[in-house]
Design a protein around this motif. Structure first.
Motif, PDB file in Angstrom:
ATOM      1  N   GLY A  16       0.720  -1.360   0.033  1.00  0.00           N
ATOM      2  CA  GLY A  16       0.018  -0.102  -0.019  1.00  0.00           C
ATOM      3  C   GLY A  16       0.798   1.371  -0.227  1.00  0.00           C
ATOM      4  N   SER A  17      -0.030   2.472   0.137  1.00  0.00           N
ATOM      5  CA  SER A  17       0.811   3.819  -0.073  1.00  0.00           C
ATOM      6  C   SER A  17       0.275   4.572   1.228  1.00  0.00           C
ATOM      7  N   ARG A  19       0.872   8.807   2.581  1.00  0.00           N
ATOM      8  CA  ARG A  19       1.708  10.205   2.293  1.00  0.00           C
ATOM      9  C   ARG A  19       1.721  10.983   3.739  1.00  0.00           C
ATOM     10  N   ARG A  66      11.021   3.949  -4.035  1.00  0.00           N
ATOM     11  CA  ARG A  66       9.453   3.547  -3.715  1.00  0.00           C
ATOM     12  C   ARG A  66       9.102   4.867  -3.082  1.00  0.00           C
ATOM     13  N   PHE A  67      10.023   5.749  -2.268  1.00  0.00           N
ATOM     14  CA  PHE A  67       9.617   6.724  -1.689  1.00  0.00           C
ATOM     15  C   PHE A  67       9.911   8.221  -2.341  1.00  0.00           C
ATOM     16  N   GLN A  81       5.968  10.932   0.025  1.00  0.00           N
ATOM     17  CA  GLN A  81       5.117   9.994  -0.630  1.00  0.00           C
ATOM     18  C   GLN A  81       5.700   8.441  -0.640  1.00  0.00           C
ATOM     19  N   MET A  82       4.924   7.721   0.076  1.00  0.00           N
ATOM     20  CA  MET A  82       5.450   6.232   0.313  1.00  0.00           C
ATOM     21  C   MET A  82       4.574   5.061  -0.496  1.00  0.00           C
ATOM     22  N   ASN A  83       5.323   4.471  -1.425  1.00  0.00           N
ATOM     23  CA  ASN A  83       4.463   3.517  -2.133  1.00  0.00           C
ATOM     24  C   ASN A  83       5.244   2.057  -1.950  1.00  0.00           C
ATOM     25  N   SER A  84       4.482   1.259  -2.525  1.00  0.00           N
ATOM     26  CA  SER A  84       5.136  -0.230  -2.230  1.00  0.00           C
ATOM     27  C   SER A  84       5.451  -0.472  -0.858  1.00  0.00           C
ATOM     28  N   LEU A  85       4.826  -0.271   0.149  1.00  0.00           N
ATOM     29  CA  LEU A  85       5.205  -0.340   1.396  1.00  0.00           C
ATOM     30  C   LEU A  85       5.398  -1.979   1.978  1.00  0.00           C
ATOM     31  N   ASP A  89       9.380  -1.370   6.691  1.00  0.00           N
ATOM     32  CA  ASP A  89       8.998   0.191   6.744  1.00  0.00           C
ATOM     33  C   ASP A  89       8.252   0.648   7.908  1.00  0.00           C
TER      34      ASP A  89
END
Length: 119
Positions: A16-17, A19, A66-67, A81-85, A89
Motif C-alpha cells: 500500500g501507500s 503520504r 519507492r519513496f 510519498q511512500m509507495n510499495s510499502l 518500513d
C-alpha cells in the motif's frame, strides 16, 4: 518558537501507500534542508530522504524507487510519498529541518508519526 508537526501515519497493508506531511511554524522552510528519518523499535534512527534548499534530493538505499520527498515552501510543508510499502518500513517517521550559517547550526525535529505496515 519553532514547531514541526507530522501527520499522515497509520496502518497500511503491504504494497500500500501513505503520504506523510510535515508543517512548520515559526520557521521559513525555504532556507532549510528538509528531511525525513525513521526509527524502528530496537534500531537506530536512519535517513529516509532529504531535500536541500536548492532542490537536491537523496534517499536511503532501502527506500529508493519507492519513496518520494517533496516540499511546498509557500505552505511551509514537506511531504513523503511512500509507495510499495513493506513490513520493514514500519517505524516512527520524523520530520527534520536543518541549516547552518557561519556561526550557528539550527536543527529541528517533529514529534514523529507512526507508520505500521501489516496485513
Amino acid at each position: 518558537q519553532v514547531q514541526l508537526v507530522e501527520s499522515g501515519g497509520g496502518l497500511v497493508q503491504p504494497g500500500g501507500s501513505l503520504r506523510l506531511s510535515c508543517v512548520g511554524s515559526g520557521i521559513i522552510f525555504s532556507i532549510y534542508q528538509l528531511g525525513w528519518y525513521r526509527q524502528a523499535p530496537g534500531k537506530q534512527r536512519e535517513l529516509v530522504a532529504i531535500e536541500s534548499r536548492g532542490g537536491s534530493i537523496n534517499y536511503g538505499d532501502s527506500v529508493k524507487g519507492r519513496f518520494s520527498i517533496s516540499r511546498d515552501n509557500a505552505k511551509n510543508t514537506v511531504y513523503l510519498q511512500m509507495n510499495s510499502l513493506k513490513a520493514d518500513d514500519t517505524a516512527v517517521y520524523y520530520c527534520n529541518a536543518n541549516r547552518r550559517d557561519l556561526n550557528k547550526g539550527y536543527d529541528y525535529w517533529g514529534q514523529g508519526t507512526q507508520v505500521t505496515v501489516s496485513s
